[in-house]
Design a protein around this motif. Sequence first.
Motif, short mmCIF file in Angstrom:
data_model
loop_
_atom_site.label_atom_id
_atom_site.label_comp_id
_atom_site.label_asym_id
_atom_site.label_seq_id
_atom_site.Cartn_x
_atom_site.Cartn_y
_atom_site.Cartn_z
N SER A 47 0.83 -1.20 0.00
CA SER A 47 0.00 0.00 0.00
C SER A 47 0.87 1.26 0.00
O SER A 47 0.79 2.06 0.90
CB SER A 47 -0.91 0.00 1.22
N THR A 48 1.71 1.42 -1.03
CA THR A 48 2.57 2.62 -1.10
C THR A 48 1.68 3.85 -1.15
O THR A 48 0.97 4.07 -2.13
CB THR A 48 3.44 2.59 -2.35
N PRO A 49 1.73 4.68 -0.11
CA PRO A 49 0.81 5.80 -0.03
C PRO A 49 1.33 7.00 -0.84
O PRO A 49 2.53 7.18 -0.99
CB PRO A 49 0.81 6.13 1.45
N HIS A 50 0.40 7.80 -1.35
CA HIS A 50 0.79 9.05 -2.01
C HIS A 50 1.29 10.03 -0.95
O HIS A 50 0.76 10.09 0.13
CB HIS A 50 -0.41 9.66 -2.73
N MET A 51 2.30 10.78 -1.32
CA MET A 51 2.83 11.74 -0.36
C MET A 51 3.50 12.87 -1.10
O MET A 51 3.77 12.76 -2.30
CB MET A 51 3.84 11.07 0.56
N ARG A 79 0.49 19.53 -8.37
CA ARG A 79 0.58 18.07 -8.42
C ARG A 79 0.32 17.45 -7.05
O ARG A 79 -0.37 16.44 -6.92
CB ARG A 79 1.98 17.65 -8.90
N ALA A 80 0.88 18.09 -6.03
CA ALA A 80 0.72 17.59 -4.67
C ALA A 80 -0.74 17.56 -4.26
O ALA A 80 -1.24 16.56 -3.74
CB ALA A 80 1.51 18.46 -3.70
N ALA A 81 -1.45 18.66 -4.53
CA ALA A 81 -2.86 18.73 -4.15
C ALA A 81 -3.67 17.67 -4.89
O ALA A 81 -4.53 17.00 -4.31
CB ALA A 81 -3.40 20.12 -4.45
N GLU A 82 -3.38 17.49 -6.18
CA GLU A 82 -4.15 16.52 -6.96
C GLU A 82 -3.85 15.09 -6.55
O GLU A 82 -4.73 14.23 -6.56
CB GLU A 82 -3.87 16.73 -8.46
N ASP A 83 -2.60 14.84 -6.19
CA ASP A 83 -2.22 13.48 -5.79
C ASP A 83 -2.72 13.13 -4.40
O ASP A 83 -3.18 12.01 -4.16
CB ASP A 83 -0.69 13.33 -5.79
N CYS A 84 -2.58 14.08 -3.47
CA CYS A 84 -2.72 13.72 -2.07
C CYS A 84 -4.01 14.20 -1.41
O CYS A 84 -4.37 13.69 -0.34
CB CYS A 84 -1.54 14.27 -1.27
N PHE A 85 -4.68 15.20 -1.98
CA PHE A 85 -5.87 15.71 -1.31
C PHE A 85 -7.11 15.12 -1.96
O PHE A 85 -7.10 14.83 -3.16
CB PHE A 85 -5.92 17.23 -1.38
N PRO A 86 -8.19 14.98 -1.21
CA PRO A 86 -9.45 14.55 -1.80
C PRO A 86 -9.86 15.54 -2.88
O PRO A 86 -9.62 16.75 -2.73
CB PRO A 86 -10.43 14.57 -0.62
N ASP A 120 12.22 25.21 6.63
CA ASP A 120 11.74 23.92 7.13
C ASP A 120 10.94 23.23 6.04
O ASP A 120 10.57 23.85 5.03
CB ASP A 120 10.85 24.12 8.36
N ALA A 121 10.66 21.96 6.22
CA ALA A 121 9.88 21.23 5.23
C ALA A 121 8.66 20.61 5.90
O ALA A 121 8.70 20.26 7.07
CB ALA A 121 10.73 20.16 4.57
N VAL A 122 7.57 20.50 5.14
CA VAL A 122 6.41 19.74 5.61
C VAL A 122 6.21 18.54 4.70
O VAL A 122 6.54 18.58 3.52
CB VAL A 122 5.12 20.58 5.63
N LEU A 123 5.69 17.49 5.29
CA LEU A 123 5.50 16.25 4.57
C LEU A 123 4.05 15.82 4.75
O LEU A 123 3.58 15.70 5.88
CB LEU A 123 6.47 15.21 5.13
N PHE A 124 3.34 15.60 3.67
CA PHE A 124 1.95 15.13 3.73
C PHE A 124 1.87 13.71 3.23
O PHE A 124 2.51 13.36 2.24
CB PHE A 124 1.04 16.03 2.90
N LEU A 125 1.09 12.91 3.93
CA LEU A 125 0.90 11.51 3.56
C LEU A 125 -0.58 11.26 3.37
O LEU A 125 -1.39 11.64 4.21
CB LEU A 125 1.43 10.64 4.71
N ARG A 126 -0.94 10.61 2.26
CA ARG A 126 -2.35 10.37 1.97
C ARG A 126 -2.95 9.31 2.90
O ARG A 126 -2.25 8.41 3.35
CB ARG A 126 -2.49 9.91 0.53
N TYR A 127 -4.25 9.38 3.07
CA TYR A 127 -5.08 8.50 3.88
C TYR A 127 -4.91 8.82 5.35
O TYR A 127 -5.81 9.44 5.91
CB TYR A 127 -4.82 7.01 3.60
N GLU A 128 -3.81 8.43 5.94
CA GLU A 128 -3.56 9.05 7.23
C GLU A 128 -2.90 10.39 6.92
O GLU A 128 -1.79 10.66 7.30
CB GLU A 128 -2.68 8.18 8.11
#
Lengths: 207, 207
Positions: free
Chosen positions: B106-110, B131-138, B193-201
Amino acid sequence: VSLELWHACAGPLISLPKRGSVVVYFPQGHFEHVSDYSAASSAPFDLPPHVFCRVADVKLHAEAASDEVYAQVSLVPETEQTEKKLLEGKIEGHGEEDVEVAAKSSTPHMFCKTLTASDTSTHGGFSVPRRAAEDCFPPLDYSQQRPSQELVAKDLHGLEWRFRHIYRGQPRRHLLTTGWSAFVNKKKLVSGDAVLFLRYELTPLKY
Amino acid sequence: VSLELWHACAGPLISLPKRGSVVVYFPQGHFEHVSDYSAASSAPFDLPPHVFCRVADVKLHAEAASDEVYAQVSLVPETEQTEKKLLEGKIEGHGEEDVEVAAKSSTPHMFCKTLTASDTSTHGGFSVPRRAAEDCFPPLDYSQQRPSQELVAKDLHGLEWRFRHIYRGQPRRHLLTTGWSAFVNKKKLVSGDAVLFLRYELTPLKY
DNA sequence: TTGTCGGCCGATCGCCGACAA
DNA sequence: TTGTCGGCGATCGGCCGACAA
């Protein structure tokens, strides 16, 4: 760290041994204190019940985050021979004198106030009890309509804080306004905390 | 602590030994690391150069203040007999397999973004790369004039953060507005600094 | 004497497109 | 595509006496 301020924060029940004096050290109690174990728990090694020690140094400190005061007392164990002589009274152990006796002549004016909801809210400043302001703050020029001045104070770490001290309102009262909210925020003060001001090295701090 | 999030923060170079596997422990290196002594400094006792150990447990952690990730690996030394057999290849040591192999399906989008001055200033919100919004956000309802939704995210400690995600402006772009500044302040984020978003959780954090 | 409040004003926050890199 | 900015409205901070405990 100011000697007077440190003792003002520690309270009158706290007295420290003089450097060079001899004290009795109880390792068992020390172990229970730092290890946070219950008294029922056993020490890891065989500890002697008490050890005669020479006070090599006494340092006053305050926690950087909380301004909580504490002292670091460096102890050097005495030889068994010296210990024996001490018990027989053949050597002077310097007794229980406090290190601060010499400073007693210049008893500084001070006051302590528990902060109210109004004192810590963002809505306004700090209400100074009348007696406190008259005892501890430099006198204002009451001929003016709204007498005010800038107070400079140092905390336990020597950091400077500036407050606008004004006498106004009907009825008249002493207030700290500009500068006070910054102090509340940085020290993370909340209602119920106390501040302590000391004259000359006019010093507030979180207690 | 989410397994995926922890590894996303640690990076692809970090692999952890499996629980129950056998590893070689180098006390000298460990000592130098934790004691902060230079390599020239000598260890306090005679340390064996290496010790065969069984991995008793692996726990994933994150610093409460900084969100820095680290792992706690509990080791139990092997007996000399077992050690000898291991060297001769008579016992299986479970090798170098990673503990997370099972999760790979289950490689998650991030996505990860380094914060700009605008992202961290008080003036506005967070610019989300397209790209990030389309990949990772609903997905949003793009038929509306200013599509928006509320995102709920959890950090490494399981704490919830809510952000308003909106698609607006000319040209159109994805932004995080309400809720973003609170996150910046609490995590003490600054430009660079950097932020990291992970899909689903769906999970942001300070990196 | 002093803790809390309403009033008031100015500073800052934070949402918005306009640009331009 | 996206980083920065001017604009603006809303909110908040913080100084003032009024009032009452």
